[in-house]
Design an enzyme around this catalytic site. Structure first.
Site, short mmCIF file in Angstrom:
data_model
loop_
_atom_site.label_atom_id
_atom_site.label_comp_id
_atom_site.label_asym_id
_atom_site.label_seq_id
_atom_site.Cartn_x
_atom_site.Cartn_y
_atom_site.Cartn_z
N GLU A 263 0.85 -1.13 0.03
CA GLU A 263 -0.08 -0.04 -0.01
C GLU A 263 0.99 1.07 0.05
O GLU A 263 1.85 1.32 0.76
CB GLU A 263 -0.96 -0.02 1.19
CG GLU A 263 -1.99 -0.64 1.37
CD GLU A 263 -2.80 -0.39 2.51
OE1 GLU A 263 -2.72 0.36 3.20
OE2 GLU A 263 -3.44 -1.31 2.90
N GLU A 314 -13.50 6.17 -0.51
CA GLU A 314 -14.32 5.23 0.28
C GLU A 314 -15.21 6.14 1.51
O GLU A 314 -14.72 6.61 2.35
CB GLU A 314 -13.49 4.29 1.12
CG GLU A 314 -12.97 3.35 0.21
CD GLU A 314 -11.81 2.56 0.88
OE1 GLU A 314 -11.95 1.48 0.99
OE2 GLU A 314 -10.69 3.02 1.14
N LYS A 317 -15.03 4.96 5.20
CA LYS A 317 -13.85 4.72 6.00
C LYS A 317 -13.83 5.55 7.14
O LYS A 317 -13.95 6.43 7.06
CB LYS A 317 -12.65 5.36 4.94
CG LYS A 317 -11.25 4.93 5.22
CD LYS A 317 -11.33 3.28 5.07
CE LYS A 317 -9.84 2.77 5.27
NZ LYS A 317 -8.71 3.33 4.37
N GLU A 323 -8.97 10.14 5.01
CA GLU A 323 -9.01 8.60 4.98
C GLU A 323 -10.10 8.17 3.69
O GLU A 323 -9.72 7.17 3.05
CB GLU A 323 -9.30 7.92 6.25
CG GLU A 323 -8.14 8.12 7.30
CD GLU A 323 -7.08 7.25 6.84
OE1 GLU A 323 -6.81 6.49 6.02
OE2 GLU A 323 -6.11 7.35 7.86
#
Length: 342
Positions: A263, A314, A317, A323
């Site tokens: 990641e 997202e 999240k 984030e």
């Protein structure tokens, strides 16, 4: 004078490797799905193909999702969720083989699965599961042996920089003594099976957490200053973090374990330094280093495979607002910024 010469040599090494014709390390994209508005996986597969993306990290082995990838030329890094570790650790290789068949191999051909990521950042996110990590890895390896796939599918477990008690300068890096009971057996397994250490690398978090000590330019590959450490020159936090893991492994006696960045990414919104321009700058530079065989100052010429986070934003999240905003693509398939994979 010596510093000037070292800086010039560092530039020459960078230029040579950036333009060399060695085998390039693959670039993949993470497909995390903590969102309520994502397109169907069939549309995601089409999006990946149209953009020349041939490697994807999937965090949970959902058979319905995996089936959409079956028969494509897209290779998958598939996650074994943290909550499965205890059951797999307390089972047997036979039971682990049954779990693999039911959750992964019944849905996608094993030739499409170069890696399984057993847990994700377990030592930081779920420290109570730490005792189960290596036993789960060993049972899954036994399962792969029973299935004749131990040389086809490699096992690892992604870790973040928090497992190190020191990480900067890179040559000072060492694993936290409290994590040694899990890290050392994991490294032993990786060396014995010729598997990589998977790491999650986020210069963005390092910058946001300590902006007085780390410049934004250093995090974004834009620094004109070369930081000297043990006669090696560093111009960015990405290289320094990877080499910190290398030094930490060497301190434990493991010298040749490859590194895969499972990641890395940069958010487009939600906080200081987050934005499409910075995300473009960071991810483009990461891709250029991976798509050449540039390597790092500690391991020049040894390409580092990377998976960019994330395919989409997202909206579910948790954590800080940024984030939610790591998406390279919008949910309608348009790019959040013009990052080109082909």
């Amino acid at each position: 004078m010596e510093t000037r010469i070292l800086k010039f040599l560092t530039f020459l090494i960078y230029f040579f490797h950036l333009h060399s014709k060695g085998t390039a390390a693959p670039v993949g994209v993470c497909y995390s799905r903590a969102a309520t508005n994502l397109p169907p996986t069939s549309a995601v597969v089409s999006l990946l193909k149209s953009n020349g993306i041939t490697r994807v990290r999937i965090y949970r082995p959902d058979p319905e999702t995996l089936t959409a990838f079956k028969g494509t030329e897209i290779e998958l890094l598939i996650g074994v969720p943290n909550e499965q570790l205890a059951a797999l650790a307390n089972s047997t290789a036979v039971a682990a083989a049954s779990w693999l068949q039911s959750n992964i191999l019944s849905a996608v051909d094993p030739s499409q699965v170069p890696y399984l990521a057993v847990g994700n950042d377990v030592l930081l996110k779920d420290p109570n599961l730490t005792p189960y990590l290596v036993p789960a890895v060993l049972n899954l390896y036994g399962a792969l042996q029973r299935l004749g796939l131990e040389n086809t599918i490699k096992l690892s477990s992604p870790v973040g920089a928090a497992v190190m008690s020191a990480a900067y300068p890179p040559s000072s890096a060492a694993f936290d003594l409290n994590q040694a009971a899990a890290i050392v057996p994991l490294l032993q397994f990786l060396r014995d099976t010729d598997s990589p250490l998977m790491v999650n690398v986020y210069p963005f978090y390092s910058y946001v957490g300590n902006p007085k000590s780390l410049t934004l330019d250093y995090a974004l590959f834009r620094s004109s200053t070369i930081e000297i450490d043990q006669n090696l020159g560093y111009t960015n936090m990405f290289d320094a973090t990877i080499d910190a893991f290398v030094y930490a492994m060497e301190r434990e006696g493991f010298r040749d374990i490859p590194v895969v960045v499972a990641e890395t990414g940069w958010p487009t919104a939600g906080g200081e330094a987050a934005g499409a321009d910075n995300a473009m700058t960071y991810n483009w530079n990461v891709m250029m280093r991976a798509s050449s065989n540039f390597g790092t100052p500690k391991r020049p010429g040894i390409g580092v495979e990377v998976f960019l986070f994330d395919l989409f934003d997202e909206n579910e999240k948790k954590g800080s607002q940024y984030e939610k905003h790591f998406g390279i693509f919008r949910v309608d398939g348009a790019k959040a910024y013009d990052l080109r994979f082909n």
